[in-house]
Design a protein around this motif. Sequence first.
Motif: not given
Length: 494
Positions: A314-331
């Motif tokens: 499930n590496i792809v969804r892990g990367l997508l979750a990290y991208r979402r983290l950066l999108e929703t938590h710009p801090e």
Amino acid sequence: MAVPRTAPILVASNRGPVSYTLGQDGSLTARRGGGGLVSGLSAIGPDANAVWVCAALGEGDRAAARRAGDSHLNPGDTGGQQVRMLDIAPDVFAAAYNGIANSVLWFIHHLLYQTPVEPVFDAEFADQWAAYEAYNAAFADALAEEAVDEAAVLVQDYHLALVPAMLRERRPDLRIGHFSHTPWAPPDYYRLLPDEVAAGVLRGILGGDRAAFLTERWAGAFADCCAAVLGAEIVRDGDGDGDGDGDGDGAATAVRFEGRETRLGVHGLGADADFLRQRSRQADVDERLTSLRAQIGPDRKSIVRVDRTELSKNIVRGLLAYRRLLETHPEWRERVVHVAFAYPSRQDLAVYRDYTERVRRIAEEINAEYGTEGWTPVALHVKDDFARSLAAYRLADVALVNPIRDGMNLVAKEVPVVSERGCALVLSREAGAYAELGDDALVVNPYDVEATARALDAALRMSDGERADRTKRLAAAATALPPQAWFLAQLRAL
């Protein structure tokens, strides 16, 4: 010439403890492997006369197997272990290993099929299944030849699911156990298999005295499949009348079928704490740790994952979750780096090559979208390097282990053992390790990218004290059954 029966204990697995490289001059170079089985078998000592039966995987192995004939490999190559390597015809091996074991049974147990278009069980599949039967029969023949009367035989994994019943026909005196290192599919999914194949795999394992699994969940799923496909009787804890009708409400403990009873067992393979702690402090790991810290940069947190580019990881969804983290938590931008080790796996299969390329592409997209001159959000490493993996374990603030489905997942157990300052574990509830580590991990649904992104945020914000406390408890649970104890527990249970 007949092989003399010398072995009171035998192990059978597709991959053995040694592999060979064939030089241009015909010379053979041996490389010893590691892993739980190697550690486990060493626990019984060199005087036990144990024999390991495995398959030749490449040209070097085949050359070594041919030179040994029906005898064992040179013990100087195997660390003193007695190893019989089988020279199975390359086309038979390829059809059994890639065609059935890795492209059908693995997909079934990890729920990986895109069911609108696959699987397709056609004439090619029938030929591959015949090869799988022949491959299993070669192991059964070798084990029958090697074993002394009433020997104990431990057969390993989905590659060899038919061996217990085949061996029972050849040598009814033997004590035979089978261990599944994968999950086991629930009945509705398992029955995607052709009826005769679904029944054949179950009958194969039920030929043993004992069938063992990494978690109670997988053992229960196996029992449910036996009931649904074969009409077998399931014995459960609390089945007080002993009639095997399954009216107890506890865990499945045995399967009764065609006049035989196969006991079920659970052995949750743990991390080898002594080895990991010693190996992770060696000079080559220190060097890689320095390099990784330089790559991450000062005062930044790290989210680490270490996996093969296996579809189930499930590496792809892990990367997508990290991208979402950066999108929703710009801090978190410029304050965290995702160190992702995605080591290519099974690249002879097109679907795995495509998946590996998709992992690369998404990592590049994240870096292009969010990266700055002094910060690369994803540090993707694709060259297998165990020392570098251990270095990442040591420095990780967060470990991301989010498989779609996993028999156990030893990375989840290894990170807490090696961690220097404590590491928050984000863990899929579909990993077998969840049964032991779930209380002290941040547990996620592996399909839910939004929830995984929230878990990564919570893990990054966890206080140092809480992270250290959780890591201590995780490490204790992770090392409860190290490889040698795991192996001996199976042996004693036979």
